[in-house]
Design an enzyme around this catalytic site. Structure first.
Site, PDB file in Angstrom:
ATOM      1  N   ASN A   1      24.823   3.654 -14.953  1.00  0.00           N
ATOM      2  CA  ASN A   1      24.174   2.344 -14.949  1.00  0.00           C
ATOM      3  C   ASN A   1      24.207   1.646 -16.304  1.00  0.00           C
ATOM      4  OD1 ASN A   1      23.755   2.609 -12.264  1.00  0.00           O
ATOM      5  ND2 ASN A   1      21.551   3.019 -12.387  1.00  0.00           N
TER       6      ASN A   1
ATOM      7  N   ARG B   1      26.862  -2.775  -5.989  1.00  0.00           N
ATOM      8  CA  ARG B   1      25.929  -3.828  -6.388  1.00  0.00           C
ATOM      9  C   ARG B   1      26.262  -4.419  -7.771  1.00  0.00           C
ATOM     10  NH1 ARG B   1      21.377  -6.868  -4.971  1.00  0.00           N
ATOM     11  NH2 ARG B   1      20.168  -7.245  -6.836  1.00  0.00           N
TER      12      ARG B   1
ATOM     13  N   CYS C   1      23.860   0.555  -2.662  1.00  0.00           N
ATOM     14  CA  CYS C   1      23.099   1.511  -1.861  1.00  0.00           C
ATOM     15  C   CYS C   1      22.179   0.778  -0.893  1.00  0.00           C
ATOM     16  CB  CYS C   1      22.250   2.393  -2.771  1.00  0.00           C
ATOM     17  SG  CYS C   1      23.164   3.743  -3.511  1.00  0.00           S
TER      18      CYS C   1
ATOM     19  N   PRO D   1      17.993  -8.889  -2.852  1.00  0.00           N
ATOM     20  CA  PRO D   1      18.542 -10.233  -3.037  1.00  0.00           C
ATOM     21  C   PRO D   1      19.037 -10.449  -4.472  1.00  0.00           C
ATOM     22  CG  PRO D   1      16.142 -10.292  -3.020  1.00  0.00           C
ATOM     23  CD  PRO D   1      16.540  -8.873  -2.713  1.00  0.00           C
ATOM     24  N   VAL D   2      19.752 -11.551  -4.696  1.00  0.00           N
ATOM     25  CA  VAL D   2      20.198 -11.883  -6.061  1.00  0.00           C
ATOM     26  C   VAL D   2      19.580 -13.199  -6.543  1.00  0.00           C
ATOM     27  CG1 VAL D   2      22.343 -10.561  -6.078  1.00  0.00           C
ATOM     28  CG2 VAL D   2      22.345 -12.880  -5.121  1.00  0.00           C
ATOM     29  N   ASP D   3      18.494 -13.637  -5.873  1.00  0.00           N
ATOM     30  CA  ASP D   3      17.896 -14.927  -6.210  1.00  0.00           C
ATOM     31  C   ASP D   3      17.506 -15.018  -7.696  1.00  0.00           C
ATOM     32  OD1 ASP D   3      16.035 -12.905  -5.507  1.00  0.00           O
ATOM     33  OD2 ASP D   3      14.432 -14.365  -5.238  1.00  0.00           O
ATOM     34  N   LEU D   4      17.000 -13.934  -8.252  1.00  0.00           N
ATOM     35  CA  LEU D   4      16.530 -14.000  -9.647  1.00  0.00           C
ATOM     36  C   LEU D   4      17.708 -14.040 -10.625  1.00  0.00           C
ATOM     37  CD1 LEU D   4      13.526 -11.503  -9.382  1.00  0.00           C
ATOM     38  CD2 LEU D   4      13.517 -14.002  -9.204  1.00  0.00           C
TER      39      LEU D   4
ATOM     40  N   ASP E   1      15.070   5.835  -9.295  1.00  0.00           N
ATOM     41  CA  ASP E   1      16.312   6.605  -9.089  1.00  0.00           C
ATOM     42  C   ASP E   1      16.084   8.116  -9.178  1.00  0.00           C
ATOM     43  OD1 ASP E   1      17.554   4.196  -8.810  1.00  0.00           O
ATOM     44  OD2 ASP E   1      18.677   4.273 -10.679  1.00  0.00           O
TER      45      ASP E   1
ATOM     46  N   ILE F   1       9.535  -0.003  -5.990  1.00  0.00           N
ATOM     47  CA  ILE F   1      10.656  -0.876  -6.396  1.00  0.00           C
ATOM     48  C   ILE F   1      11.466  -1.344  -5.181  1.00  0.00           C
ATOM     49  CG2 ILE F   1      12.683  -1.111  -7.909  1.00  0.00           C
ATOM     50  CD1 ILE F   1      10.175  -0.484  -9.503  1.00  0.00           C
TER      51      ILE F   1
ATOM     52  N   ARG G   1      29.849   8.556  -6.273  1.00  0.00           N
ATOM     53  CA  ARG G   1      29.583   7.292  -6.974  1.00  0.00           C
ATOM     54  C   ARG G   1      28.862   7.543  -8.282  1.00  0.00           C
ATOM     55  NH1 ARG G   1      25.905   3.500  -4.434  1.00  0.00           N
ATOM     56  NH2 ARG G   1      26.285   2.560  -6.449  1.00  0.00           N
TER      57      ARG G   1
HETATM   58  C1  LIG Z   1      23.722  -0.368 -11.190  1.00  0.00           C
HETATM   59  C2  LIG Z   1      22.286  -0.265 -11.587  1.00  0.00           C
HETATM   60  O1  LIG Z   1      21.950  -0.323 -12.748  1.00  0.00           O
HETATM   61  N1  LIG Z   1      21.438  -0.114 -10.574  1.00  0.00           N
HETATM   62  C3  LIG Z   1      20.040   0.096 -10.884  1.00  0.00           C
HETATM   63  C4  LIG Z   1      19.352  -1.247 -11.000  1.00  0.00           C
HETATM   64  O2  LIG Z   1      19.555  -1.925  -9.778  1.00  0.00           O
HETATM   65  P1  LIG Z   1      19.237  -3.471  -9.692  1.00  0.00           P
HETATM   66  O3  LIG Z   1      19.570  -4.131 -10.969  1.00  0.00           O
HETATM   67  O4  LIG Z   1      19.890  -3.949  -8.456  1.00  0.00           O
HETATM   68  O5  LIG Z   1      17.665  -3.448  -9.471  1.00  0.00           O
HETATM   69  P2  LIG Z   1      16.586  -4.539  -9.918  1.00  0.00           P
HETATM   70  O6  LIG Z   1      15.862  -4.016 -11.108  1.00  0.00           O
HETATM   71  O7  LIG Z   1      17.247  -5.864 -10.038  1.00  0.00           O
HETATM   72  O8  LIG Z   1      15.626  -4.572  -8.661  1.00  0.00           O
HETATM   73  C5  LIG Z   1      14.228  -4.423  -8.788  1.00  0.00           C
HETATM   74  C6  LIG Z   1      13.539  -5.133  -7.647  1.00  0.00           C
HETATM   75  O9  LIG Z   1      13.732  -6.537  -7.798  1.00  0.00           O
HETATM   76  C7  LIG Z   1      14.212  -7.094  -6.601  1.00  0.00           C
HETATM   77  N2  LIG Z   1      15.106  -8.220  -6.934  1.00  0.00           N
HETATM   78  C8  LIG Z   1      16.123  -8.054  -7.808  1.00  0.00           C
HETATM   79  C9  LIG Z   1      16.959  -9.094  -8.113  1.00  0.00           C
HETATM   80  C10 LIG Z   1      16.744 -10.338  -7.507  1.00  0.00           C
HETATM   81  O10 LIG Z   1      17.479 -11.315  -7.726  1.00  0.00           O
HETATM   82  N3  LIG Z   1      15.705 -10.479  -6.645  1.00  0.00           N
HETATM   83  C11 LIG Z   1      14.879  -9.444  -6.327  1.00  0.00           C
HETATM   84  O11 LIG Z   1      13.948  -9.602  -5.538  1.00  0.00           O
HETATM   85  C12 LIG Z   1      14.970  -5.943  -5.932  1.00  0.00           C
HETATM   86  O12 LIG Z   1      15.129  -6.144  -4.539  1.00  0.00           O
HETATM   87  C13 LIG Z   1      14.059  -4.772  -6.253  1.00  0.00           C
HETATM   88  O13 LIG Z   1      13.004  -4.741  -5.359  1.00  0.00           O
HETATM   89  O14 LIG Z   1      17.952  -1.050 -11.246  1.00  0.00           O
HETATM   90  C14 LIG Z   1      17.264  -0.336 -10.188  1.00  0.00           C
HETATM   91  C15 LIG Z   1      15.799  -0.283 -10.549  1.00  0.00           C
HETATM   92  O15 LIG Z   1      15.614   0.501 -11.671  1.00  0.00           O
HETATM   93  C16 LIG Z   1      17.904   1.035 -10.012  1.00  0.00           C
HETATM   94  O16 LIG Z   1      17.330   1.659  -8.890  1.00  0.00           O
HETATM   95  C17 LIG Z   1      19.414   0.934  -9.795  1.00  0.00           C
HETATM   96  O17 LIG Z   1      20.009   2.215  -9.836  1.00  0.00           O
HETATM   97  C1  LIG Z   2      20.881   2.392  -6.525  1.00  0.00           C
HETATM   98  C2  LIG Z   2      21.826   2.776  -7.366  1.00  0.00           C
HETATM   99  O1  LIG Z   2      23.020   2.164  -7.547  1.00  0.00           O
HETATM  100  P1  LIG Z   2      23.376   0.656  -7.093  1.00  0.00           P
HETATM  101  O2  LIG Z   2      22.408  -0.223  -7.811  1.00  0.00           O
HETATM  102  O3  LIG Z   2      24.799   0.459  -7.556  1.00  0.00           O
HETATM  103  O4  LIG Z   2      23.242   0.585  -5.600  1.00  0.00           O
HETATM  104  C3  LIG Z   2      21.601   3.963  -8.221  1.00  0.00           C
HETATM  105  O5  LIG Z   2      22.321   4.107  -9.226  1.00  0.00           O
HETATM  106  O6  LIG Z   2      20.723   4.784  -7.879  1.00  0.00           O
END
Ligand SMILES: CC(=O)N[C@H]1[C@@H](OP(=O)(O)OP(=O)(O)OC[C@H]2O[C@@H](n3ccc(=O)[nH]c3=O)[C@H](O)[C@@H]2O)O[C@H](CO)[C@@H](O)[C@@H]1O
Ligand SMILES: C=C(OP(=O)(O)O)C(=O)O
Length: 429
Positions: free
Chosen positions: A23, A102, A126, A132-135, A316, A338, A408
């Site tokens: 990550n 992702r 996963c 979502p990617v709104d943020l 994680d 989370i 992965r």
């Molecule tokens: C590749 C990588 O580094 N993946 C990690 C990253 O995932 P990732 O970056 O996807 O996780 P986020 O920290 O963004 O997500 C945290 C929370 O915010 C929410 N959210 C996020 C973005 C957004 O635009 N809108 C929204 O609502 C997500 O659904 C989730 O509930 O951090 C997670 C939280 O530590 C880890 O489990 C993942 O392993």
């Molecule tokens: C959830 C994970 O990966 P990704 O964000 O790529 O789905 C992870 O590394 O545990």
């Protein structure tokens, strides 16, 4: 599809080398798009996600070279990759490449910042929640981008370059913080990120960007301030150790008993998880270049946890900790805050004899005396490895199907465990 067979019951003894963090490696590789010069990354783990991202970057026109192995280096030592984005030919990241992972969505930030446009398929990854990617898009809009969703793609554009702004995240997002950082480093003026993620992987990305000439203060705190610069240069950077791999093997030792030194890693990357492990009755000793983990004879104490952004207990490691608690004395309550769907391992652990019931976002685990091997299905990356941990402590044979999830994120998993006395092998199907 490959299967993993484990015959449980052996304590683990020996040394496990910890790989570079998946990550951290992924956003660092993506940061190569920010410059036409070469970014050299060492300690990059050999993982399916790294290979997928190399394909995505290659599709944009990024050249990559894996630097030859030095004499004496084993395949377990991380690789060094040189990435050069001097001739970016395509700012589109297509669905078939992005949908498997992702993090690949994050290319949207450097492409937009350097070339003024990006067309990136909405991501996969996963199946642990809606994710979502709104943020991430909000952060780019705050810096002046226009975004539209067209045919499953996020299309981001800026006419005269990005402008610094104040990005306030309503919740902590790791990906959002990576994206905001990579966009802001090439924006005109100052950007402030409030409620930024403090994860070590964010700090690692900021450190690499600083080596490339970016001006960043506050990485590792909730407030990051970035002064945009007009261009970035090449750099050399070593990927930080994988704290999730570290915690996973620490929990495996806690589960099986034994004495293992986890090498090339740092206790400060996962204090909360190691502290919790200590309260379960496992001895954890930080060393100069690693961590020693021991549990001899004593049972496992049941402990409650709640997942949280860093420095809290990492989501994680939640599945791995749940595997450990299946054999604890008494009841443990595990709250996942989370992701809304990160309990897929519960039904698979139950096949091994675990007693777990779900109450909303809490899994209540009643420890049992013994687990018994069974065929199980890997459902996502960390869930899969929780089944490995349970299998190592179960009586008889456990067969894990769909192990591509494991590939992965865990480099040389079987080799690392076999060296410590585990009976684990892969069947190529
Ligand atoms: C590749 C990588 O580094 N993946 C990690 C990253 O995932 P990732 O970056 O996807 O996780 P986020 O920290 O963004 O997500 C945290 C929370 O915010 C929410 N959210 C996020 C973005 C957004 O635009 N809108 C929204 O609502 C997500 O659904 C989730 O509930 O951090 C997670 C939280 O530590 C880890 O489990 C993942 O392993
Ligand atoms: C959830 C994970 O990966 P990704 O964000 O790529 O789905 C992870 O590394 O545990």
């Amino acid at each position: 599809m490959d299967r993993i067979h484990i015959v449980g019951g052996q304590p683990l003894h020996g040394i496990i080398p910890i790989s570079g963090a998946k990550n951290a490696a992924l956003p660092l590789m993506i940061a190569s798009l920010l410059t036409g010069e070469t970014l050299e990354l060492s300690n990059v783990p050999r993982l399916a996600d790294v290979a997928s991202l190399l394909r995505i970057l290659g599709n944009h026109g990024v050249d990559h070279m894996v630097v030859g192995k030095r004499p004496g280096q084993t395949t377990e030592a991380g690789q060094t990759i040189r990435l050069t984005a001097s001739n970016v030919i395509d700012t589109t990241a297509p669905y078939d490449l992005v949908s498997t992972m992702r993090a690949s969505f994050w290319v949207i930030a450097p492409l937009l910042a350097r070339f003024g446009e990006a067309r990136v398929s909405l991501p996969g990854g996963c199946a642990i929640g809606t994710r979502p990617v709104d943020l991430l898009l909000m952060a780019l809009e705050t810096l002046g981008a226009t975004i539209e969703i067209d045919g499953g793609y996020a299309v981001a554009r800026t006419k005269n370059g990005l402008r610094g702004g104040e990005i306030k995240f309503p919740k902590v997002t790791v990906g959002g913080t990576h994206v905001a950082l990579m966009a802001a480093v090439l924006a005109h003026g100052t950007t402030v990120i409030e409620n930024a993620a403090r994860e070590p992987e964010v700090v690692d990305l900021a450190a690499c960007l600083a080596r490339m000439g970016a001006r960043i203060e506050g990485a590792g705190t909730p407030r990051i301030v970035i002064e945009g610069v007009s261009r970035l240069s090449g750099a050399r950077h070593a990927v930080l150790p994988d704290r999730i791999e570290t915690g996973t093997y620490a929990m495996a030792v806690a589960m099986t008993g034994g004495d293992v030194t986890l090498e090339n890693t740092r206790a400060d990357l996962l204090h909360s998880a190691l502290d919790i492990l200590g309260t379960t009755g496992t001895e954890v000793t930080p060393l100069d270049h690693g961590i020693r983990v021991r549990r001899n004879g004593h049972g496992i104490a049941a402990v409650d946890i709640t997942t949280d952004p860093f420095p809290g207990f990492p989501t994680d490691l939640q599945a791995q900790f749940m595997a450990l608690m299946t054999k604890a004395r008494g009841q443990s309550r595990i709250r996942e805050t989370i992701f809304e769907n990160r309990f897929m391992h519960v039904q698979e652990l139950a096949r091994l004899g675990a007693k777990i019931r779900l109450e909303g976002d809490v899994a209540v685990v009643e420890g049992v005396e013994r687990l018994k091997g069974a065929p199980v299905m890997a459902t996502d990356l960390r869930a899969s490895v929780s089944l490995v941990i349970a299998g190592l402590a179960a009586e008889g044979e456990t067969q894990i199907n769909r192990v591509y999830h494991l590939d992965r994120g865990f480099e040389a998993l079987e080799a690392k465990l076999v060296r410590c006395g585990a009976e684990i092998r892969r069947e190529r199907v």
